[in-house]
Each structure stands twice: as structure tokens, then as C-alpha cells.
Design a protein around this motif. Structure first.
Motif, short mmCIF file in Angstrom:
data_model
loop_
_atom_site.label_atom_id
_atom_site.label_comp_id
_atom_site.label_asym_id
_atom_site.label_seq_id
_atom_site.Cartn_x
_atom_site.Cartn_y
_atom_site.Cartn_z
N THR A 9 0.96 -1.28 -0.06
CA THR A 9 -0.11 0.05 -0.04
C THR A 9 0.82 1.29 -0.06
O THR A 9 1.78 1.40 0.87
CB THR A 9 -1.15 -0.03 1.08
N LYS A 11 1.38 5.69 0.03
CA LYS A 11 0.85 6.59 0.64
C LYS A 11 0.05 7.54 -0.21
O LYS A 11 0.16 7.32 -1.71
CB LYS A 11 1.91 7.68 1.17
N GLU A 15 0.76 6.72 -5.70
CA GLU A 15 0.36 5.70 -6.51
C GLU A 15 0.91 5.38 -7.81
O GLU A 15 1.34 4.41 -7.96
CB GLU A 15 -1.21 5.74 -6.64
N GLN A 43 -3.30 -3.60 -9.39
CA GLN A 43 -3.75 -2.36 -8.92
C GLN A 43 -4.91 -2.36 -8.42
O GLN A 43 -5.94 -2.61 -9.21
CB GLN A 43 -3.38 -1.11 -9.49
N ASP A 44 -5.50 -2.24 -7.32
CA ASP A 44 -6.69 -2.45 -6.72
C ASP A 44 -7.93 -1.56 -7.02
O ASP A 44 -7.53 -0.31 -7.18
CB ASP A 44 -6.59 -2.27 -5.03
N ASP A 47 -9.19 0.44 -4.10
CA ASP A 47 -8.33 1.39 -3.65
C ASP A 47 -6.89 1.56 -4.31
O ASP A 47 -6.06 0.55 -4.31
CB ASP A 47 -8.02 0.76 -2.32
N ARG A 49 -4.28 2.89 -3.98
CA ARG A 49 -3.05 2.96 -3.31
C ARG A 49 -2.50 1.54 -3.02
O ARG A 49 -1.32 1.44 -2.88
CB ARG A 49 -3.28 3.57 -2.15
N ARG A 50 -3.59 0.62 -3.34
CA ARG A 50 -3.03 -1.00 -3.01
C ARG A 50 -2.67 -1.48 -4.28
O ARG A 50 -3.57 -1.65 -5.00
CB ARG A 50 -4.29 -1.55 -2.38
N THR A 52 -1.06 -5.30 -5.57
CA THR A 52 -0.75 -6.71 -5.43
C THR A 52 0.39 -7.35 -6.41
O THR A 52 0.04 -6.99 -7.51
CB THR A 52 -1.80 -7.77 -5.26
N ASP A 84 2.62 2.78 2.91
CA ASP A 84 1.73 3.32 4.05
C ASP A 84 1.30 1.87 4.75
O ASP A 84 0.75 0.85 4.53
CB ASP A 84 0.38 3.59 3.46
#
Length: 100
Positions: A9, A11, A15, A43-44, A47, A49-50, A52, A84
Motif C-alpha cells: 500500500t 501513501k 500511487e 492495482q486494486d 483503492d 493505493r493498494r 498486489t 503506508d
């Protein structure tokens, strides 16, 4: 097959930097790591910012070479100030896969 799943994740506002750093690793893997069988970056959708990653290695030696590479070290150097929270890593033995 050895796998690593990482949940990362960034901040808020970082991104694009995180995405670019992950894609740099992915490009290096594609060009230089034949025993890394797969390296997926997502990329989620809910969100941004998250992120995988799902990484598939022929064996533990291939995983160790990847994890010890200069490109992975450079990624963590770039990512550390924009993380984050902790990176969640799950290392596993793959039990089943559907190859495309």
C-alpha cells in the motif's frame, strides 16, 4: 513451484511512483529472469493505493536470485519512503494453477 504474494500500500499521492517502480521490476523480470515463471502486478480497483504482486518461481534458487537482485533492492529503496504500512508477504508452494 514457489510463489510469493505481496500486498503493498502506497501513501496517498504516491500511487504513480509505486506503480512505475513495480512495473520496472516486472520489465526486468521479463527480460532477465527465465526461472521466474510469472510475475503479475495488479492495482486494486477500489483503492488505487493498494497493489498486489503474484510471483511464480521454478524453485527456491530462482526465488532467492530474484529477491537478491539489484532491481528488487532498488524497488525497496524507492518504495520504503512511500509505503503506508508494512508489505504483507506470503511465500507458499503452489498446489494448483490454470495456465492460459
Amino acid at each position: 513451484m514457489i510463489t510469493i504474494t505481496a500486498v503493498i500500500t502506497a501513501k496517498a499521492g504516491s500511487e504513480d511512483v509505486m506503480r512505475d517502480a513495480l512495473l520496472t521490476v516486472a520489465a526486468h523480470v521479463a527480460a532477465n529472469e527465465p526461472e521466474t515463471i510469472g510475475f503479475f502486478v495488479s492495482q486494486d480497483a477500489g483503492d488505487p493505493r493498494r497493489f498486489t504482486t503474484y510471483e511464480r518461481f521454478a524453485d527456491e534458487s530462482a526465488m532467492d536470485r530474484h529477491n537478491g537482485s539489484d532491481v528488487v533492492a532498488a524497488f525497496f529503496a524507492a518504495a520504503k519512503p512511500i509505503l503506508d504500512g508494512d508489505v504483507v508477504l506470503v511465500t507458499a508452494r503452489e498446489l494448483s494453477a490454470k495456465a492460459g
